[in-house]
Design a protein around this motif. Structure first.
Motif, short mmCIF file in Angstrom:
data_model
loop_
_atom_site.label_atom_id
_atom_site.label_comp_id
_atom_site.label_asym_id
_atom_site.label_seq_id
_atom_site.Cartn_x
_atom_site.Cartn_y
_atom_site.Cartn_z
N ASP A 53 0.96 -0.74 0.01
CA ASP A 53 0.05 0.15 -0.35
C ASP A 53 0.85 1.55 -0.02
O ASP A 53 0.35 2.10 -0.59
N SER A 54 1.67 1.25 0.68
CA SER A 54 2.83 2.44 0.88
C SER A 54 3.40 2.21 -0.72
O SER A 54 3.92 3.89 -0.89
N TYR A 55 4.06 1.79 -1.05
CA TYR A 55 4.39 1.48 -2.39
C TYR A 55 4.29 2.07 -3.25
O TYR A 55 3.94 2.14 -4.33
N LYS A 56 2.65 1.44 -3.62
CA LYS A 56 1.69 2.11 -4.37
C LYS A 56 1.52 3.48 -4.11
O LYS A 56 1.50 4.47 -5.17
N LYS A 57 1.21 3.79 -2.99
CA LYS A 57 1.30 5.57 -2.07
C LYS A 57 2.26 6.51 -2.81
O LYS A 57 2.04 7.23 -3.43
N ARG A 58 3.79 5.54 -2.70
CA ARG A 58 4.37 6.78 -3.46
C ARG A 58 4.55 6.70 -4.97
O ARG A 58 5.03 7.79 -5.34
N LEU A 59 4.68 5.34 -5.26
CA LEU A 59 4.59 5.37 -6.99
C LEU A 59 3.79 6.87 -7.42
O LEU A 59 3.84 7.46 -8.69
N ASN A 60 1.95 6.76 -7.08
CA ASN A 60 1.53 7.54 -7.15
C ASN A 60 1.79 9.02 -6.73
O ASN A 60 2.14 9.99 -8.15
N ASN A 61 2.63 9.31 -5.92
CA ASN A 61 3.28 10.76 -5.70
C ASN A 61 3.56 11.37 -6.30
O ASN A 61 3.70 11.92 -6.70
N ILE A 62 4.67 9.82 -7.07
CA ILE A 62 5.62 10.45 -7.81
C ILE A 62 5.12 10.98 -9.42
O ILE A 62 5.80 11.92 -9.80
N LEU A 63 4.28 9.98 -10.10
CA LEU A 63 4.07 10.57 -11.13
C LEU A 63 2.83 11.69 -11.05
O LEU A 63 3.63 12.65 -12.09
N ASN A 64 2.31 11.71 -9.81
CA ASN A 64 1.72 13.25 -9.92
C ASN A 64 2.92 15.25 -10.08
O ASN A 64 2.39 15.11 -10.33
N ASP A 65 4.21 13.94 -8.67
CA ASP A 65 5.13 15.10 -8.71
C ASP A 65 5.71 15.62 -10.32
O ASP A 65 6.20 16.90 -10.78
N ALA A 66 5.97 14.19 -10.45
CA ALA A 66 6.86 14.32 -12.52
C ALA A 66 6.07 15.38 -13.07
O ALA A 66 6.14 15.96 -14.15
N ALA A 67 4.06 14.43 -13.25
CA ALA A 67 3.20 15.58 -13.76
C ALA A 67 3.97 16.58 -13.80
O ALA A 67 3.62 18.30 -14.90
N GLU A 68 3.28 17.24 -12.64
CA GLU A 68 3.20 19.06 -12.02
C GLU A 68 4.47 19.63 -12.73
O GLU A 68 4.77 20.59 -13.25
N LEU A 69 5.90 19.06 -12.65
CA LEU A 69 7.08 19.91 -13.05
C LEU A 69 6.86 20.05 -14.21
O LEU A 69 7.72 20.77 -14.54
N LYS A 70 6.18 18.42 -14.96
CA LYS A 70 5.98 18.27 -16.54
C LYS A 70 5.76 19.79 -16.93
O LYS A 70 6.64 20.77 -17.76
N ASN A 71 4.65 20.30 -16.31
CA ASN A 71 3.33 21.14 -16.53
C ASN A 71 4.20 22.74 -16.21
O ASN A 71 3.99 23.63 -16.82
N ASN A 72 5.05 22.83 -15.40
CA ASN A 72 5.39 24.11 -14.39
C ASN A 72 6.86 24.53 -16.15
O ASN A 72 7.00 25.34 -15.65
N LEU A 73 7.67 23.05 -15.98
CA LEU A 73 8.65 23.45 -17.08
C LEU A 73 7.92 24.07 -18.32
O LEU A 73 8.22 25.13 -18.77
N ALA A 74 7.24 23.66 -18.19
CA ALA A 74 5.64 23.69 -20.02
C ALA A 74 5.26 25.97 -19.33
O ALA A 74 5.70 25.93 -20.43
N LEU A 75 5.29 26.20 -18.72
CA LEU A 75 4.58 26.90 -18.21
C LEU A 75 5.19 28.28 -18.47
O LEU A 75 4.87 29.67 -18.65
#
Length: 326
Positions: A53-75
């Motif tokens: 459960d904690s592994y899945k949560k961490r992976l989802n958090n990583i993907l969310n932060d990665a998406a946010e980083l990608k958006n910030n770099l685009a904007l």
């Protein structure tokens, strides 16, 4: 034991697109070892005592932060990290350099990181820092190289591909939170025998501080002796500057010796000798120390059985590298 040119992974669909990875995480279960092995191969190592459960949560958090980083770099033309370092999409390292670094860590530790964002930092890195990995609370890591590498492959004694590979080791192994041997694994990708051996001497910033402090103290004492107190005895301070370096070298020797013993044990008992380093990369130092003390195949099998029955991380290690053992 037979050798193998590659580390075998149970059959699994290759994870590439982010949306496919997200859907895979949602359906992840302990029974789906093929997917867990594939995630491991992509650099998503399971933490020291991490449960699913904690592994899945961490992976989802990583993907969310990665998406946010990608958006910030685009904007944003410049995106600020840690309040002092600005990066932009144009600062991203080349695909060619990224591939070279990934090939190094894949050959050494059997992972090819899915998340490997690396950028040239125009400013903000220390004068003697060639690169670093910044790991956010979510677990997402961003690698920064000093701007000197933008137009040349080397800086001082380091190549760009070595530094990226070095930081990839740190970012991927971060979930283990295993300080005693962390630098050893990162420096093991270096082409320099000296760096491979001495790299783990400095485990924390305190090591460098305690090494330099007596030197500066000796400089002060020498100044006082020359200009103010000519009778001042400096012998004690000369001895003092050698105490901590000696401690670092002795500690490093024992750590290196423990690793070598564990590696020999693995090479003796596992199906494929090339898997020894990838297995140890996924172990804590306590586990490496325990492996180094195993005396026979019975003790080794018992150790693997116990670990794989109690820790998800070891179930993945066993599935990836030890299928033919037990």
């Amino acid at each position: 034991m037979p050798n193998s040119k590659s580390n075998t992974v149970p059959t699994a669909a290759r994870i590439e697109p982010v949306d496919k990875l997200t859907s895979s995480i949602e359906s992840l279960s302990e029974e789906n070892l093929s997917l867990l092995c594939e995630l491991d191969r992509k650099g998503f190592l399971i933490g020291k005592d991490e449960i699913l459960d904690s592994y899945k949560k961490r992976l989802n958090n990583i993907l969310n932060d990665a998406a946010e980083l990608k958006n910030n770099l685009a904007l944003n033309a410049d995106f600020n990290i840690l309040g002092r370092i600005n990066i932009s999409e144009s600062d991203r390292i080349s695909e060619k350099l990224s591939i070279k670094a990934k090939s190094i860590v894949n050959a050494t530790y059997a992972f090819e990181p899915f998340m490997a964002d690396a950028f040239y930092a125009k400013k903000g890195l220390g004068f003697f820092i060639g690169g670093c990995a910044i790991t956010f609370d979510s677990g997402l890591s961003v690698i920064l190289l000093r701007n000197s590498f933008r137009n040349k492959a080397r800086w001082l004694f380091y190549s760009a591909k070595e530094l990226v590979a070095h930081e990839l080791c740190h970012s991927v192994r971060a979930p283990l939170n295993d300080n005693p041997i962390e630098e050893f694994f990162a420096y093991s990708v270096s082409p320099s025998p000296l760096r491979r051996y001495l790299g783990n001497c400095f485990r924390t910033g305190y090591d460098a501080l305690l090494l330099l402090a007596p030197i500066f103290l000796l400089m002060v004492i020498t100044f006082l002796k020359v200009f103010l107190v000519s009778s001042l005895d400096t012998l004690f301070f000369w001895i003092l500057i050698f105490i901590y370096p000696s401690f670092l070298l002795i500690r490093n020797h024992f750590t290196f010796s423990t690793f070598r013993k564990a590696k020999k044990i693995l090479e003796k008992f596992i199906p494929y000798k090339r898997s020894a380093c990838p297995i140890l990369f996924r172990c804590s130092y306590d586990e490496i120390s325990a492996i180094s003390k195993l005396r026979n195949i019975k003790e080794f099998n018992s150790f693997i059985k116990d670990k794989s029955e109690t820790l998800l991380r070891w179930r993945v290690i066993k599935a990836r590298f030890l299928q033919k053992l037990i």
